[in-house]
Write an enzyme that holds these catalytic residues in place. Structure first.
Site, short mmCIF file in Angstrom:
data_model
loop_
_atom_site.label_atom_id
_atom_site.label_comp_id
_atom_site.label_asym_id
_atom_site.label_seq_id
_atom_site.Cartn_x
_atom_site.Cartn_y
_atom_site.Cartn_z
N ASP A 187 11.20 4.68 -0.70
CA ASP A 187 12.19 4.13 -1.64
C ASP A 187 13.25 5.17 -2.01
O ASP A 187 14.45 4.90 -1.89
CB ASP A 187 11.48 3.60 -2.89
N ASP A 242 -0.78 -5.97 4.35
CA ASP A 242 -1.15 -4.93 5.31
C ASP A 242 -2.65 -4.79 5.43
O ASP A 242 -3.15 -4.05 6.27
CB ASP A 242 -0.53 -3.58 4.90
O1 LIG Z 1 0.50 0.78 4.18
C1 LIG Z 1 0.84 0.35 3.09
C2 LIG Z 1 0.65 1.09 1.90
C3 LIG Z 1 1.05 0.54 0.71
N1 LIG Z 1 1.61 -0.71 0.65
C4 LIG Z 1 1.99 -1.29 -0.66
O2 LIG Z 1 2.90 -0.44 -1.31
C5 LIG Z 1 2.81 -0.65 -2.71
C6 LIG Z 1 2.79 0.66 -3.45
O3 LIG Z 1 1.57 1.30 -3.30
P1 LIG Z 1 0.77 1.95 -4.52
O4 LIG Z 1 -0.45 2.58 -3.98
O5 LIG Z 1 0.64 0.99 -5.63
O6 LIG Z 1 1.75 3.14 -4.88
P2 LIG Z 1 2.46 3.53 -6.25
O7 LIG Z 1 2.53 5.01 -6.25
O8 LIG Z 1 1.89 2.88 -7.41
O9 LIG Z 1 3.91 2.94 -5.94
C7 LIG Z 1 5.15 3.51 -6.26
O10 LIG Z 1 5.57 4.46 -5.29
C8 LIG Z 1 5.69 3.97 -3.96
C9 LIG Z 1 6.22 5.09 -3.11
O11 LIG Z 1 5.32 6.13 -3.04
C10 LIG Z 1 6.60 2.76 -3.90
O12 LIG Z 1 6.52 2.22 -2.61
C11 LIG Z 1 6.15 1.73 -4.88
O13 LIG Z 1 6.99 0.60 -4.87
C12 LIG Z 1 6.13 2.35 -6.26
O14 LIG Z 1 5.73 1.38 -7.22
C13 LIG Z 1 1.56 -1.49 -2.97
O15 LIG Z 1 1.92 -2.80 -3.27
C14 LIG Z 1 0.84 -1.43 -1.64
O16 LIG Z 1 0.12 -2.58 -1.39
C15 LIG Z 1 1.81 -1.43 1.80
O17 LIG Z 1 2.30 -2.55 1.76
N2 LIG Z 1 1.42 -0.88 2.99
#
Ligand SMILES: O=c1ccn([C@@H]2O[C@H](COP(=O)(O)OP(=O)(O)O[C@H]3O[C@H](CO)[C@@H](O)[C@H](O)[C@H]3O)[C@@H](O)[C@H]2O)c(=O)[nH]1
Ligand SMILES: [Mn+2]
Length: 731
Positions: free
Chosen positions: A447, A139
């Site tokens: 999710d 993204d």
């Molecule tokens: O516009 C976006 C925003 C985020 N992501 C991806 O989404 C994932 C999760 O983002 P992150 O900032 O790491 O969030 P976390 O809070 O660590 O993630 C947890 O919580 C998210 C929901 O809030 C879930 O989507 C994730 O799988 C889960 O690991 C990462 O790989 C990002 O690269 C995208 O692909 N597009």
């Protein structure tokens, strides 16, 4: 093939010895009821009455909430998979294809080297490579990330055969080399020194090329020249919020030339940056996943899908086969929609100052949810059945039969232009994507909401927590990052509660009442802020005017308060220690719960309500996966990081200072009159709050860059003094 009845592919163990727990929980419930009775029957007259009502409301809330947390502690289950039996039952040719999605969003905070390490780790699963396809959704639309993928596709030709030949674990090169050079002995020695050195050199050289390009912000000239056609996709690139679809097949495993250095087939590897336009809302990770679902249907079209975030590498090359045991079990597998693995972190310290591991959730509550019919879908580390994710309902005839499901398999030529259209902004117009199909839109926790809706369509989900961790990622390493992440999570969860997907109505009759309660624990995280802030401020303030809000020690009503508090925290400590925690990490966890409840949850509640009223839009703040070296150093020493200015810190500091003032006042009074007044419980409560806030007072007097910003201290002090003096004068 052997018969299926006598050799299940997985086993389920129900937890024993719950009778003792049930007795404890029942006695606690009696205690809670007595507390409620005390509040209702001792209502004071006069001005203090509003505070009494507030205490009553808070205690009602805490009690109700505690009841919800019991559902997932009632009968937890633990799952074990037998991948050897899977190999006996299914020949390599009979195993289903698997599509693996890796998501990344921003090269600045998700470095390309980290991303490709995750990609490489999942390319190396112990699985027939001609059945594996790995997709990176970018993204960030970054040409540097694409360049890193190019490098990775070349390095994979040496890395995959090396891993398989020597049984390397884990198969993220960065993690493996880190372990093999440390003296921990976690890595076996028979890795052939010469070959190890050679492959390590290849890796290091690749890593420095990628990092150099990353720092320069430019793909090396010679690569641009030789791969001109591929990089021309970036010619019309305006910004990461404004560009066309970029789809590149780096490795196509139907191509006879796609071989590793030993001549074995490589897994398919795909780079995808979906179209982004400023005027088109892109729905964050949910949008990315739905594009992946469509585009991959024209490439691997696998019936099983694994998704990981770009920081969560595979720690065990056997996990894929283990996960398949659940789906392929003839007896018990047919109802399973998804298998969620826990999210654990590589960068947590022993005493976890930010309590990132959420131990009770992963070790106690999720097995409990599994026992009630289905664990939450929490994003990274989840295996799905494609057709379920695409909206299929469960029917009693349902079987997981991928061989004869009638879906077209790919002919070896991929029509890239056709596939690219599936990633365009317009591709979802007038379709059910984001509603009935794919991940559901409009919620910051795509999710959780999607997992809930899947279960309401008749499916079950399962929690798989193997002894050897399946995936390892990176946890936030500053207080603000932690609080912001939890704001997103609790806000998303609360929005589900406020939406038509609220399990109380939407799930009624579709999922078990216990599971609804289990869900409510998370969906109601955010509104916890009200009762918590009340409890953390008002009783302390009443120390100043000498009015008591609790029963006296001599009163029998004191007993339920003491009993409930001791049982609740005593039991939570036991639970934490059993989940591999320490006393200190438990204490830190209590602190972080308090901080989240008074800040993250408060802002989440406000924003959710604004959102329902139509005043604000969904946001997704991506968690940074890199840090300044000084910040990391303080993190490793368990020193709490403030540094930045944030209204969250102002609230935390104000509450900490109010309690300090009130506690000191109580101490002065006690030294003059010789008793704790106005009530022992009130003074103990504010004393505990002072103890738990020690890192804030330290943050105020510290001198390093991570200290509490002076302006935050100043404004919090003004707030705290005004509130205390105002309260003392008014009452
Ligand atoms: O516009 C976006 C925003 C985020 N992501 C991806 O989404 C994932 C999760 O983002 P992150 O900032 O790491 O969030 P976390 O809070 O660590 O993630 C947890 O919580 C998210 C929901 O809030 C879930 O989507 C994730 O799988 C889960 O690991 C990462 O790989 C990002 O690269 C995208 O692909 N597009
Ligand atoms: Mn993350």
């Amino acid at each position: 093939m052997s018969s299926s009845a006598d050799t299940p592919l997985f086993e389920t163990r129900r937890a024993r010895a719950t009778t003792a727990y049930r007795a404890l929980a029942t006695s606690m419930f009696v205690g809670i009821c007595l507390i409620w009775t005390y509040r209702a029957t001792h209502m004071p007259e006069g001005w203090i009455r509003w505070a009494w009502l507030g205490m009553m409301a808070s205690e009602l809330w805490f009690g109700m909430y505690w009841v919800f947390t019991q559902a997932s502690r009632w009968s937890p289950v633990y799952r074990q998979a037998f991948k050897d039996r899977l190999s006996l039952r299914y020949g390599e040719d009979e195993l289903p294809p698997v599509d693996i999605y890796v998501c990344t969003a921003d090269p600045a905070i998700e470095p390309p080297v980290m991303v490709i390490n995750t990609v490489l780790s999942v390319m190396c699963y112990d699985y027939p490579t001609r059945k594996l396809s790995v997709y990176l959704s970018d993204d960030g639309g970054s040409d540097i990330t694409y360049y890193a993928m190019l490098e990775a596709s070349e390095f994979a030709r040496s890395w995959i055969p090396y891993c398989k030949k020597y049984g390397v674990e884990p198969r993220s090169p960065a993690a493996f080399f880190r372990l093999s050079s440390s003296s921990s002995g976690a890595v076996p020695n028979d890795l052939n020194g010469g070959e190890l050195l050679a492959v390590k050199e290849l890796y290091e050289a690749m890593k420095s090329r990628i990092e150099a390009a990353h720092h320069l912000g430019r793909v090396p000239e010679e690569v641009l020249r030789s791969k001109h056609k591929e990089f021309s996709a970036w010619d019309s690139f305006v910004s990461r919020h404004d560009h066309g679809t970029i789809l590149q097949i780096l490795i196509d495993n139907t191509n006879p030339k796609a071989l590793d250095i030993d001549g074995n087939v490589l897994p398919t590897l795909v780079y995808l940056a979906r179209e982004k336009r400023p005027q088109h809302f892109h729905n964050f990770k949910a949008g990315a996943m739905n594009v992946l679902l469509r585009v991959s249907s024209g490439i691997g079209n696998a019936p099983i899908i694994l998704n990981v975030d770009c920081d969560m590498y595979s720690n065990n090359s056997g996990t894929l086969r283990e996960a398949l045991c659940f789906f392929l079990d003839e007896e018990n597998g047919r109802r399973i929609a998804y298998v969620q693995c826990p999210q654990v972190y590589e960068n947590v310290t022993r005493n976890e100052i930010y309590a990132s591991s959420l131990k009770a959730i992963l070790h106690v509550e999720f097995p409990g949810m599994d026992g009630l019919g289905g664990v939450l879908y929490i994003g990274s580390g989840c295996f799905h059945r494609r057709d379920v994710l695409c909206g299929k309902r469960f029917t009693e005839e349902d079987r997981f039969a991928w061989q004869n499901d009638g879906r077209p398999t790919r002919n070896s030529i991929i029509d890239l232009d056709e596939l690219k259209k599936l990633a365009d902004c317009q591709s979802e117009r007038n379709t059910q994507w984001g509603k009935e199909m794919g991940l559901i839109y409009g919620c910051p926790v795509e999710d959780v909401i999607t997992g809930l809706s899947i279960k309401c369509k008749g499916w079950k989900s399962l929690y798989y927590n193997p002894e050897k961790w399946a995936f390892i990622g990176l946890a936030p390493i500053t207080l603000l990052q932690t609080l912001v992440q939890h704001k997103r999570w609790s806000e998303g969860d609360f929005q589900i509660f406020l939406s038509k997907y609220c399990p109380v109505w939407y799930g009624a009759g579709k999922i078990r009442p216990g599971l609804i309660m289990g869900y409510l624990v998370y969906l109601l995280w955010a509104p916890n802020c009200l009762a918590t802030i009340f409890y953390a401020v008002i009783p302390s303030l009443f120390i100043l005017n000498g009015q008591s809000l609790f029963p006296e020690v001599s009163s029998l009503w004191f007993i339920p308060y003491t009993y409930v508090a001791a049982a609740k925290y005593g039991y939570s400590l036991v639970e934490h220690l059993q989940s591999d925690g320490t006393v200190l990490s438990w204490w830190n966890e209590q602190r972080i719960w308090l901080y989240k409840r008074t800040t993250s949850y408060l802002f989440a509640t406000i924003d959710s309500i604004l959102m329902v009223l139509g005043f604000s839009e969904t946001a997704f703040v991506v968690s940074p996966k890199v840090a300044d070296p000084n910040v990391s150093k303080r993190y490793e020493k368990d020193i709490m990081e403030f540094g930045a200015m944030s209204p969250m810190f102002t609230i935390l500091t104000t509450i900490a200072l109010i309690n300090a003032i009130c506690f000191i006042w109580a101490a002065i009074k006690a030294s003059t009159i010789g008793v704790l007044s106005p009530s022992v419980a009130q003074v103990i409560l504010s004393g505990v709050l002072v103890l738990i806030n020690l890192p804030i007072y330290q943050g105020i007097i510290r001198k390093d860059e991570g200290k509490m910003p002076s302006s935050t201290t100043a404004s919090s002090l003004i707030w705290a003094v005004t509130i205390c003096v105002g309260f003392a004068l008014l009452s």
